[in-house]
Design an enzyme around this catalytic site. Sequence first.
Site, mmCIF file in Angstrom:
data_model
loop_
_atom_site.group_PDB
_atom_site.id
_atom_site.type_symbol
_atom_site.label_atom_id
_atom_site.label_comp_id
_atom_site.label_asym_id
_atom_site.label_seq_id
_atom_site.Cartn_x
_atom_site.Cartn_y
_atom_site.Cartn_z
ATOM 1 C CG ASN A 68 -2.386 0.382 1.137
ATOM 2 O OD1 ASN A 68 -2.475 1.229 -0.099
ATOM 3 N ND2 ASN A 68 -3.123 0.018 1.793
ATOM 4 C CD GLN A 124 -14.141 1.578 1.825
ATOM 5 O OE1 GLN A 124 -12.941 1.898 1.238
ATOM 6 N NE2 GLN A 124 -14.324 2.253 2.974
ATOM 7 C CD GLN A 131 -15.364 0.612 -6.114
ATOM 8 O OE1 GLN A 131 -16.336 1.032 -6.539
ATOM 9 N NE2 GLN A 131 -14.709 -0.641 -6.482
ATOM 10 C CB THR A 132 -11.661 6.227 -4.416
ATOM 11 O OG1 THR A 132 -10.285 5.442 -3.858
ATOM 12 C CG2 THR A 132 -12.144 7.147 -3.028
ATOM 13 C CB VAL A 133 -9.379 2.600 -7.420
ATOM 14 C CG1 VAL A 133 -8.628 2.118 -8.674
ATOM 15 C CG2 VAL A 133 -8.395 3.828 -6.950
ATOM 16 C CG HIS A 135 -9.313 -3.219 -10.196
ATOM 17 N ND1 HIS A 135 -8.535 -3.247 -11.263
ATOM 18 C CD2 HIS A 135 -9.534 -4.485 -9.787
ATOM 19 C CE1 HIS A 135 -8.189 -4.467 -11.383
ATOM 20 N NE2 HIS A 135 -8.550 -5.373 -10.489
ATOM 21 C CG HIS A 137 -9.581 -2.166 -4.142
ATOM 22 N ND1 HIS A 137 -10.395 -1.215 -4.690
ATOM 23 C CD2 HIS A 137 -9.373 -1.313 -2.828
ATOM 24 C CE1 HIS A 137 -10.796 -0.127 -4.197
ATOM 25 N NE2 HIS A 137 -10.159 -0.126 -3.079
ATOM 26 C CG HIS A 139 -9.068 -1.506 2.128
ATOM 27 N ND1 HIS A 139 -7.965 -0.725 1.823
ATOM 28 C CD2 HIS A 139 -9.970 -1.328 1.260
ATOM 29 C CE1 HIS A 139 -8.334 0.287 1.147
ATOM 30 N NE2 HIS A 139 -9.724 0.044 0.667
#
Lengths: 195, 195
Positions: A68, A124, A131-133, A135, A137, A139
């Site tokens: 990260n 998220q 969620q911002t990106v 794709h 994912h 965490h």
Amino acid sequence: MTKLQLLSSLGLGRNCFIRISWGGFRTISSSTAALTAKMSTECYTFGPYKIDPKEVFYSSPLSYAMVNLRPVVPGNVLVCPRREVKRFVDLTVDETSDLWQTAQRVGGGLECHHKASSLTFTIQDGPQSGQTVPHVHIHILPRREGDFERNDEIYDAIDVKEKEMQETLDLDKERKDRSPEEMSREADEYRSLFL
Amino acid sequence: MTKLQLLSSLGLGRNCFIRISWGGFRTISSSTAALTAKMSTECYTFGPYKIDPKEVFYSSPLSYAMVNLRPVVPGNVLVCPRREVKRFVDLTVDETSDLWQTAQRVGGGLECHHKASSLTFTIQDGPQSGQTVPHVHIHILPRREGDFERNDEIYDAIDVKEKEMQETLDLDKERKDRSPEEMSREADEYRSLFL
């Protein structure tokens, strides 16, 4: 006495057992170098962004795990499907299985490596959940007693980092986070856990 | 025009498509009654607690989904492995795959049903991450714009509910939450989504 009991008597927990069952007691350095070289030729994308393979420390046929940019706690990593998929529901059965088996293995290894005692797994899934990106994912965060005053504060930290990650991955902005060298070193360290 | 495009033009999103592909346009009530009757004979445990099958609305060979005693948002449910397993790393490959395919299906169905636009999936895996009942469980929360002032507040709410859930499941304490009848009605409603 079982193998697990024997390991426990040596002070090695359940997750450490997993690592040993994968890697045995062999010398790791040359294997890590070979794996690093192999993985460096692969292409990993994270939504619209290309990921430096040096920051990827584990990969499976359909998923990969990367360090990260600004970890919330030691060992805070992301696990993603190789294919660009925005929402969790859009993963195929095989991708879903592979993604979570990867998360299980990576989480177990990092919990042991960082001498933690619990894990937080979060997706998220969609912009309204943070969620911002775009794709999928996961965490993963190794947890230990008292790492946050209130347990849920860790999610606030995830949200902040998620937004920062998006901004930093934007190539138009200057990178002011951990250096690629620092992240590559961490990925090398983690890569050796999963041989 | 594809089937999905057709559904989109009718105002039905991706997740709604999934529901229709499972349930078609048939009359649901009799099927739901039959499924409810079948599931009522099954035994579901959640760590040391026995779960009323009327509160379970979806089950697969290795997992089940149940409504929540005090949902944080509409459609906030739990997905668990049938076998009592404390930590995520202890699930078998088949259990991991089945659990997350169940979560994917349940999440997609409830997001559509509650006209939400995102989902939060979380596992608090171990006591230091906020887990109170020692049985792996995925929190699924349908999300919509502005449901919480700050996105991470939802996790604070999960933590509070997680502690309350443990206390309420303790049979020595009086139940002051939603009534079994209310939870059973919600489970009936959700059960019909996944026929």
